[in-house]
Motif scaffolding. Sequence first.
Motif, PDB file in Angstrom:
ATOM      1  N   SER A 160       0.832  -1.201   0.000  1.00  0.00           N
ATOM      2  CA  SER A 160       0.000   0.000   0.000  1.00  0.00           C
ATOM      3  C   SER A 160       0.870   1.256   0.000  1.00  0.00           C
ATOM      4  O   SER A 160       2.006   1.235   0.498  1.00  0.00           O
ATOM      5  CB  SER A 160      -0.923   0.002   1.215  1.00  0.00           C
ATOM      6  N   PRO A 161       0.376   2.357  -0.546  1.00  0.00           N
ATOM      7  CA  PRO A 161       1.169   3.594  -0.608  1.00  0.00           C
ATOM      8  C   PRO A 161       1.621   4.092   0.766  1.00  0.00           C
ATOM      9  O   PRO A 161       2.697   4.678   0.889  1.00  0.00           O
ATOM     10  CB  PRO A 161       0.214   4.600  -1.265  1.00  0.00           C
ATOM     11  N   ASP A 162       0.807   3.853   1.810  1.00  0.00           N
ATOM     12  CA  ASP A 162       1.192   4.301   3.158  1.00  0.00           C
ATOM     13  C   ASP A 162       2.047   3.286   3.898  1.00  0.00           C
ATOM     14  O   ASP A 162       2.378   3.480   5.074  1.00  0.00           O
ATOM     15  CB  ASP A 162      -0.050   4.645   3.976  1.00  0.00           C
ATOM     16  N   HIS A 217      -0.267  -0.809  -7.953  1.00  0.00           N
ATOM     17  CA  HIS A 217      -0.721   0.536  -7.586  1.00  0.00           C
ATOM     18  C   HIS A 217      -0.172   1.516  -8.614  1.00  0.00           C
ATOM     19  O   HIS A 217       0.988   1.427  -9.014  1.00  0.00           O
ATOM     20  CB  HIS A 217      -0.227   0.908  -6.188  1.00  0.00           C
ATOM     21  N   HIS A 225      -1.318   6.938  -8.022  1.00  0.00           N
ATOM     22  CA  HIS A 225      -2.301   8.030  -7.961  1.00  0.00           C
ATOM     23  C   HIS A 225      -3.600   7.584  -7.299  1.00  0.00           C
ATOM     24  O   HIS A 225      -4.677   8.069  -7.650  1.00  0.00           O
ATOM     25  CB  HIS A 225      -2.582   8.552  -9.371  1.00  0.00           C
ATOM     26  N   GLY A 226      -3.472   6.661  -6.354  1.00  0.00           N
ATOM     27  CA  GLY A 226      -4.644   6.290  -5.569  1.00  0.00           C
ATOM     28  C   GLY A 226      -5.508   5.189  -6.125  1.00  0.00           C
ATOM     29  O   GLY A 226      -6.661   5.031  -5.693  1.00  0.00           O
ATOM     30  N   HIS A 227      -4.989   4.407  -7.074  1.00  0.00           N
ATOM     31  CA  HIS A 227      -5.778   3.323  -7.649  1.00  0.00           C
ATOM     32  C   HIS A 227      -4.947   2.053  -7.803  1.00  0.00           C
ATOM     33  O   HIS A 227      -3.745   2.124  -8.085  1.00  0.00           O
ATOM     34  CB  HIS A 227      -6.353   3.710  -9.016  1.00  0.00           C
ATOM     35  N   ASP A 277     -10.238   1.930  -6.019  1.00  0.00           N
ATOM     36  CA  ASP A 277      -9.528   2.945  -5.249  1.00  0.00           C
ATOM     37  C   ASP A 277      -8.848   2.302  -4.041  1.00  0.00           C
ATOM     38  O   ASP A 277      -8.865   1.070  -3.877  1.00  0.00           O
ATOM     39  CB  ASP A 277     -10.466   4.086  -4.849  1.00  0.00           C
ATOM     40  N   LEU A 278      -8.286   3.119  -3.174  1.00  0.00           N
ATOM     41  CA  LEU A 278      -7.525   2.590  -2.043  1.00  0.00           C
ATOM     42  C   LEU A 278      -8.403   1.878  -1.018  1.00  0.00           C
ATOM     43  O   LEU A 278      -7.894   1.143  -0.177  1.00  0.00           O
ATOM     44  CB  LEU A 278      -6.746   3.720  -1.365  1.00  0.00           C
ATOM     45  N   GLU A 279      -9.707   2.099  -1.101  1.00  0.00           N
ATOM     46  CA  GLU A 279     -10.637   1.413  -0.202  1.00  0.00           C
ATOM     47  C   GLU A 279     -11.201   0.138  -0.825  1.00  0.00           C
ATOM     48  O   GLU A 279     -12.023  -0.545  -0.211  1.00  0.00           O
ATOM     49  CB  GLU A 279     -11.790   2.354   0.169  1.00  0.00           C
TER      50      GLU A 279
END
Length: 395
Positions: free
Chosen positions: A246-248, A291, A294-296, A344-346
């Motif tokens: 994940s990005p985070d 990923h 850009h959030g996808h 998306d990220l969710e």
Amino acid sequence: MATDPPMATKSRPASSPSSPKPTSRKTPWPFFTVLLTVLSPVLVATLVFQLDSLEQANLPIHELTRPPLKALKKNDHMLQGSELVGFKQLIGPEDIAYDSNSGVIYTSCADGWVKRVTINDSVADTIVEGWVNAGGRPLVLALGHDNEVIVGDAYKGLLKISGEGKVELLADEAEGVKFKLTDAVDIAEGGTIYFTDASYKYNVLEFFWDFLEGKPYGRAMSYDPVTKETRVLAHDLYFANGVAVSPDQQYVVFCETLMRRCRKYYIQGKKKGSLETFIDNLPGLPDNIHHDGHGHYYIALSSGITVALDLALKHPFLRKLMGIYTKYIGEINVVKNSGVFIVDLEGKPTEHYYDPSLALISSGIKIGNHIYCGSVVSPYIVRLDVTKHPARATV
């Protein structure tokens, strides 16, 4: 003059209406011949079914009964307007990794090569370079932090290829069990490598049998390049596939192909070490996941849900019949509507690109205005300009 008496002649008595007509006895053999002709194939098929060694398991079908998810937008004929990158120069380019500094795509090919593809505005100007031949079947790859490329090789295991092209084996077993089908890889910011072994029983040429058997032989793992330790993070996965950090940097998403879902394993924070669902009821069989920065997440679907595929997943005896047919007659084609599902990220669906004529799309990434799709079998990468051929609202 005397005459001789007339010669006596034999005559048949005239038949009367009350006389029974002679009947001919029909042999019973034609009936039994027909019966045997009909029953023999059934008896042979039953015997083959009973004696075949494949033991199918019941998948947890309560998780496969809900309707497939739908994206807000779709392009269901993405081949219209698509371009073929590296046509006949790339054999089964399963995975794609993009180096934005050099403008080069790295891709893993069925002939053992990791190739570099220089992309240009015109497909005709594409340059394909055979960079390193790893000697096995490189399936997946990720760009490292020090100019290296990390490769999941179906036969050899987890590999590192230096910038100079030197190949090094990092790991080929965990907990004393050899990898049989190293199948996905991504790298966290701290350098830890996350990857999967799709099946510790079946190799890449036998993956269809893993599907037919329906047992969870997959594992999700991590490799620490400092300690050189390989850890199993999750066992008993149904064909563990694509991986994305994940990005985070809080969790890792990985795909379970047979269950049509992606799950996430927490690597940081309060939930560290726990496992939960990221997205399920996908409209197809997920392969790799990437990923886009850009959030996808771009989830490659190797096939959409066909009637035959859906029935086979839910009914073990049908999978056994498919196995017997494959073993004694030939391959069965149950895949179509392959493409890329974007969330998306969710884990909420946003767009879906696919085509009835596409099969076994294995990866998808976004570069500029284009989606690039790798494939297990095709001799090219599919490229689609989404500004010219966008997904459109489904309602």
